[in-house]
Design a protein around this motif. Structure first.
Motif, short mmCIF file in Angstrom:
data_model
loop_
_atom_site.label_atom_id
_atom_site.label_comp_id
_atom_site.label_asym_id
_atom_site.label_seq_id
_atom_site.Cartn_x
_atom_site.Cartn_y
_atom_site.Cartn_z
N ARG A 86 -6.47 -2.27 -8.66
CA ARG A 86 -6.56 -3.61 -9.23
C ARG A 86 -5.94 -3.61 -10.62
NH1 ARG A 86 -12.03 -6.42 -7.01
NH2 ARG A 86 -12.02 -5.44 -4.99
N ASP A 87 -5.13 -2.57 -10.89
CA ASP A 87 -4.45 -2.47 -12.18
C ASP A 87 -3.13 -3.23 -12.06
OD1 ASP A 87 -2.67 -1.64 -14.18
OD2 ASP A 87 -3.75 0.26 -14.43
N MET A 88 -2.98 -4.31 -12.83
CA MET A 88 -1.80 -5.17 -12.68
C MET A 88 -0.50 -4.42 -12.97
SD MET A 88 -2.52 -7.92 -11.28
CE MET A 88 -0.90 -8.63 -11.28
N ASP A 89 -0.51 -3.45 -13.91
CA ASP A 89 0.72 -2.71 -14.21
C ASP A 89 1.18 -1.93 -12.98
OD1 ASP A 89 0.76 -3.67 -16.75
OD2 ASP A 89 -0.32 -1.94 -17.60
N GLU A 90 0.20 -1.30 -12.32
CA GLU A 90 0.54 -0.52 -11.13
C GLU A 90 1.04 -1.44 -10.01
OE1 GLU A 90 -2.83 2.95 -11.97
OE2 GLU A 90 -2.93 1.80 -10.10
N ILE A 91 0.35 -2.57 -9.85
CA ILE A 91 0.76 -3.50 -8.79
C ILE A 91 2.18 -4.01 -9.06
CG2 ILE A 91 0.23 -5.70 -7.66
CD1 ILE A 91 -2.71 -5.23 -8.36
N ASN A 92 2.42 -4.41 -10.31
CA ASN A 92 3.75 -4.94 -10.64
C ASN A 92 4.86 -3.90 -10.46
OD1 ASN A 92 3.20 -7.63 -11.19
ND2 ASN A 92 2.43 -7.13 -13.23
N GLU A 93 4.53 -2.65 -10.78
CA GLU A 93 5.53 -1.60 -10.61
C GLU A 93 5.90 -1.48 -9.12
OE1 GLU A 93 4.36 2.10 -12.45
OE2 GLU A 93 6.09 3.14 -11.56
N ALA A 94 4.87 -1.54 -8.27
CA ALA A 94 5.11 -1.45 -6.83
C ALA A 94 5.95 -2.64 -6.35
CB ALA A 94 3.78 -1.39 -6.08
N GLY A 122 0.80 -1.22 0.00
CA GLY A 122 0.00 0.00 0.00
C GLY A 122 0.84 1.27 0.00
N VAL A 123 1.82 1.34 0.89
CA VAL A 123 2.61 2.59 0.95
C VAL A 123 3.44 2.75 -0.32
CG1 VAL A 123 2.68 2.54 3.48
CG2 VAL A 123 4.61 1.63 2.20
N THR A 124 3.86 1.64 -0.93
CA THR A 124 4.63 1.74 -2.16
C THR A 124 3.75 2.27 -3.30
OG1 THR A 124 5.70 -0.27 -1.38
CG2 THR A 124 6.28 0.48 -3.57
N LEU A 125 2.52 1.78 -3.36
CA LEU A 125 1.58 2.27 -4.38
C LEU A 125 1.35 3.76 -4.18
CD1 LEU A 125 -1.01 -0.64 -4.37
CD2 LEU A 125 0.33 0.09 -6.34
N LYS A 126 1.18 4.15 -2.93
CA LYS A 126 0.92 5.55 -2.62
C LYS A 126 2.11 6.41 -3.05
CE LYS A 126 -2.43 7.82 -1.00
NZ LYS A 126 -3.73 7.72 -1.64
N MET A 127 3.32 5.90 -2.81
CA MET A 127 4.54 6.61 -3.18
C MET A 127 4.56 6.86 -4.69
SD MET A 127 8.40 5.25 -2.63
CE MET A 127 8.51 4.04 -3.93
N LEU A 128 4.12 5.85 -5.44
CA LEU A 128 4.13 5.96 -6.90
C LEU A 128 2.95 6.78 -7.42
CD1 LEU A 128 5.08 2.25 -7.63
CD2 LEU A 128 6.58 4.22 -7.90
N GLY A 129 2.09 7.21 -6.49
CA GLY A 129 0.97 8.05 -6.89
C GLY A 129 -0.27 7.26 -7.29
N TYR A 130 -0.31 5.99 -6.93
CA TYR A 130 -1.48 5.18 -7.27
C TYR A 130 -2.36 4.98 -6.04
CZ TYR A 130 1.63 3.96 -11.14
OH TYR A 130 2.47 4.02 -12.20
N SER A 131 -3.53 4.38 -6.28
CA SER A 131 -4.43 4.08 -5.17
C SER A 131 -3.92 2.86 -4.42
CB SER A 131 -5.83 3.82 -5.70
OG SER A 131 -6.56 3.07 -4.76
N MET A 132 -4.16 2.84 -3.10
CA MET A 132 -3.77 1.68 -2.30
C MET A 132 -4.67 0.49 -2.55
SD MET A 132 -3.02 3.34 1.36
CE MET A 132 -1.31 3.34 1.84
N ASN A 133 -5.75 0.72 -3.26
CA ASN A 133 -6.71 -0.36 -3.52
C ASN A 133 -6.71 -0.74 -4.99
OD1 ASN A 133 -7.77 -0.35 -0.80
ND2 ASN A 133 -8.67 1.61 -1.34
#
Lengths: 351, 302
Positions: A191-199, A178-189
């Motif tokens: 369901r976008d696999m590209d965003e999840i994989n980047e985190a 969650g905090v990594t997603l937030k750092m990258l500017g994405y939502s902590m929730n």
């Protein structure tokens, strides 16, 4: 032979004891009881005594460690013995969707009016049909002022090589991803696999810098000055800051998670009125203040907040400003994505 | 059968005689009943459940058949779980080897001492085990950490600090410390039972100290060594608290993963698959060892 005789003697003693306890087996129909299932160390236990004295309801109190632990216990055989539980936001959402919670009859919980509206009607339980707020807080970074050389205000500081082998991450998939997603500017929730994989790639990159992925023991470690940085919940931050003056807490500028632990009644509860009485009691000003003072988390109760000394009211750790509050996100139940998150998190810590 | 019991000399047969003394021979099988029931409920049934769960989609809810959990584990393109299994195996082997290296000489020295001294010493070996294993592991944390006792001492006398906490060596150390008594005691039990007459005979026939050890004592102690190895290796490969506390969650072992599947993720099917795999692996390892000695290995005396 001697052994045999001893064994028989032991059996007889055990038998005698069993007879003594047999009186406890049958439940007295007139006696009002209530089983409460809460987080460990998350109540001033004196409060329970006061409740028992005032109402004559006997409270059976037990504790769990994590939301997932709670979920497993109440869905396993025997889980219907609990009445009041204290789950967090995303688990409440999951429990509601699985019809495991009972609707609260607010005629029996008039003290709901004492809860600040800011903490009601949240997305995980719109209209608060199933839950009453108990405590809330944020996730942030605790840092040791004598060990840091830069200003700590961003999640990126956890990727700063200055603090190599000098920082603790949480061994918790929701919080760490969650905090990594937030750092990258994405939502902590997300369901976008590209965003999840980047985190996930980011977390793998960070792994050599991490001293350990910890649970509760991180509090002692930070107090002892074992590392410069750690990801921690706000209430725990207050506890460690009380014990070590060098420690400080910040909610990073990219925003963070804000969480709520609410009181709910299980649908299978056989003591629903007692449960509502208990929830109402917990919202009472004096009781809510006792609990707040004991566990140091932020109370959603209006009068408790108003009676606080100004230094706590304006303390950014316990009561962050509205700006920070707005930037924070509440966890949602990930549904099918829970397994994906889990598998990827396992890859991070097992790699 | 009856005759053999009458002629009986060994401990087992004497016990059989006693059993006969208690009641009729028809009564004897009844004595096994409590344990058989216990075995059925607490050993056989859970085993069957674990194997069953491992091929179900989402136990205990959805019980339809699937092999997907096994496929997930044996994913050779992205072998995360195989890596964890390998790491568990590797750490367990190293820990067991170190235990053997320290434990054998210790057991040997112990067995050569006067009975009163060695009885006291062997109690001292078990003594730490009277304390909860988790507490002992926590104690290691406060010894090893950067601001811990050992490093504070090293700094005080002007030596460089050592950073062993949160490395895989900390996990190995935790394993060795916790499981060493399981290595020493079986070996010690076998060594003290070696008939001194055998050793004397070898000496009479001209064997020097080294030959007595390599040709007599070492071969006779093999059962104890095997028992010690299995009693150290098994808990070492399945441990989960030690790696979490001393390894800082970075050296994930198979035990950690299993615990997580049951307690956090709630994926019982996958947890069961890993339990089955680890059981098969242990079974294979045990079978690779010479089997002749298992009955009188003297393990489990703790």
């Amino acid at each position: 032979m001697k052994m045999t005789r001893r064994f028989v003697a032991l059996l007889m003693i055990a038998g005698t004891f069993l007879c003594l306890f047999s009186g406890c087996a049958g439940e007295d129909p007139d006696k009002r009881t209530l089983t409460v299932f809460n987080w460990g160390d998350y109540i001033d236990e004196e409060v329970l005594q006061i409740f028992e004295e005032e109402t004559g309801i006997e409270v059976v109190y037990s504790m769990f460690e994590t939301n997932e632990d709670l979920y497993t216990k109440i869905t396993s055989p025997g889980g219907d013995s609990y009445d009041v539980i204290f789950p967090s936001d995303y688990i409440i959402e999951k429990l509601i969707s699985e019809d495991l919670l009972a609707e609260i009859n607010y005629e029996n919980v008039p003290n709901i009016s004492l809860i600040d509206e800011k903490y009601l009607d949240l997305p995980f339980d719109p209209e608060n049909r199933y839950s009453v707020p108990y405590m809330w807080g944020t996730v942030g970074i605790v840092y040791n002022k004598s060990l840091v050389t830069t200003e700590i205000d961003s999640w990126y500081d956890l990727w700063d090589e200055t603090y190599s082998r000098n920082l603790f991450m949480m061994d918790s998939m929701r919080d760490s991803i969650g905090v990594t997603l937030k750092m990258l500017g994405y939502s902590m929730n997300t369901r976008d696999m590209d965003e999840i994989n980047e985190a996930i790639e980011k977390l793998k990159e960070q792994k050599p810098l991490v001293l350990a992925y910890t649970g509760d023991e991180v509090k002692d470690k930070m107090i002892a000055g074992e590392a410069a940085l750690a990801v921690l919940y706000s209430g725990d931050a207050v506890t460690v800051m009380d014990a070590n003056e060098d420690l400080a807490y910040v909610v990073p500028k990219e925003g963070s998670n804000i969480w709520f632990d609410n009181m709910c009644i299980l649908a299978s509860s056989k003591h629903k009125t007692e449960a509502e009485e208990f929830i109402n009691f917990m919202c009472r000003t004096d009781i809510a203040e006792m609990n707040r003072a004991y566990i140091n988390y932020s109370s959603p109760q209006k009068e408790v907040y108003e009676n606080l000394p100004d230094e706590i009211k304006t303390d950014p750790v316990q009561y962050p400003s509205d700006e920070i509050y707005e930037q924070c996100e509440v966890y949602e139940d990930l549904g099918d994505y829970t397994q994906i998150y889990d598998q990827l998190w396992t890859e991070v810590i097992a790699s | 059968m009856k005759n053999r019991i009458r002629r009986g000399k060994t401990g087992k047969e004497e016990y059989a005689l006693q059993v006969e003394g208690i009641g009729s021979r028809r009564f004897a099988p009844m004595l096994a009943l409590p344990f058989s029931v216990y075995m059925l409920i607490f050993i056989a049934a859970p085993l069957v459940l674990i194997v069953l769960y491992s091929v179900c989609v989402d136990p205990p809810g959805d019980m339809s058949f699937t092999l997907s959990h096994f496929k997930r584990f044996f994913d050779f393109e992205n072998p995360v779980y195989l890596q964890v299994l390998w790491r568990s195996f590797y750490i367990a082997v190293i820990s067991t080897a170190i235990c053997l290296l320290i434990g054998y000489p210790m057991a040997y020295i112990l067995s050569r001492m006067r009975p009163t001294v060695r009885n006291i010493l062997s109690v001292l070996f078990i003594l730490p085990m009277w304390m909860n294993f988790l507490l002992r592991t926590y104690a290691w944390m406060s010894l090893l950490e950067n601001t811990g006792l050992i490093n504070t001492f090293l700094t005080a006398i002007g030596l460089p600090t050592m950073n062993i906490m949160y490395t895989q060596w900390a996990v190995v150390l935790g394993n060795v410390y916790n499981f060493l008594p399981f290595m020493i005691l079986p070996i010690y039990n076998v060594l003290v039972k070696i008939d001194p007459a055998v050793v004397e005979a070898a000496q009479d026939l001209g064997a020097n100290g080294r030959r007595v050890f390599t040709k007599i004592i070492l071969p006779l102690s093999v059962p104890g060594v095997i028992s010690g190895i299995s009693m150290t290796f098994m808990p070492a490969i399945t441990t989960f608290v030690i790696s979490k506390l001393l390894g800082g969650g970075q050296y994930t072992l198979i035990g950690d993963l299993i615990e997580k599947q049951y307690k956090v993720t709630g994926d019982w099917g996958f947890g069961s698959v890993m339990s089955v795999i680890i059981m098969v692996l242990i079974l294979l390892c045990m079978n690779l060892m010479p089997s002749s000695s298992r009955d009188h290995a003297g393990g489990g005396l703790l």
